[in-house]
Design a protein around this motif. Structure first.
Motif: not given
Length: 117
Positions: A1-17, A106-117
């Motif tokens: 799995m690509e790192n961009k997909n992993i970062i999205q999964l991690v963000a979703e897991a964080c958002d779920d909690k 100096d690091a650029s932010q990566v766009s992550i898609q999270l579901e809105q409540d």
């Protein structure tokens, strides 16, 4: 799995909690440590631990192994190492103190898609 997909999964897991202020940084041009950092925080130790457990469970669902999980017992700053993706889960007080977003400004932010409540 690509790192961009992993970062999205991690963000979703964080958002779920109900992690707060979830930020993903592209570290490719600024650090050799990892390709991506994800930074978030919880409001108490129990929530910080739940976020870390949520990440571990989400990675297990996708057969992605964690390289390391540190700081779980104290739950003030938990580091979840997934190889090229590193997640920093802070207690709210520690997040403001360490201010990784500023340290790695100096690091650029990566766009992550999270579901809105």
């Amino acid at each position: 799995m690509e790192n961009k997909n992993i970062i999205q999964l991690v963000a979703e897991a964080c958002d779920d909690k109900r992690a707060e202020d979830i930020i993903a940084l592209d570290m490719n041009d600024v650090s050799l440590v990892a390709d991506y950092f994800l930074i978030c925080h919880g409001n108490n130790e129990r929530q910080v631990q739940a976020i870390a457990r949520g990440i571990k469970d989400k990675m297990d669902e996708h057969d992605i192994s964690l390289k390391r999980l540190e700081g779980f017992e104290q739950a003030r700053w938990i580091l979840v190492d997934i190889g090229d993706v590193v997640c920093h889960i802070f207690h709210k007080d520690e997040r403001h103190y360490y201010n990784l977003e500023r340290l790695w400004g100096d690091a650029s932010q990566v766009s992550i898609q999270l579901e809105q409540d």
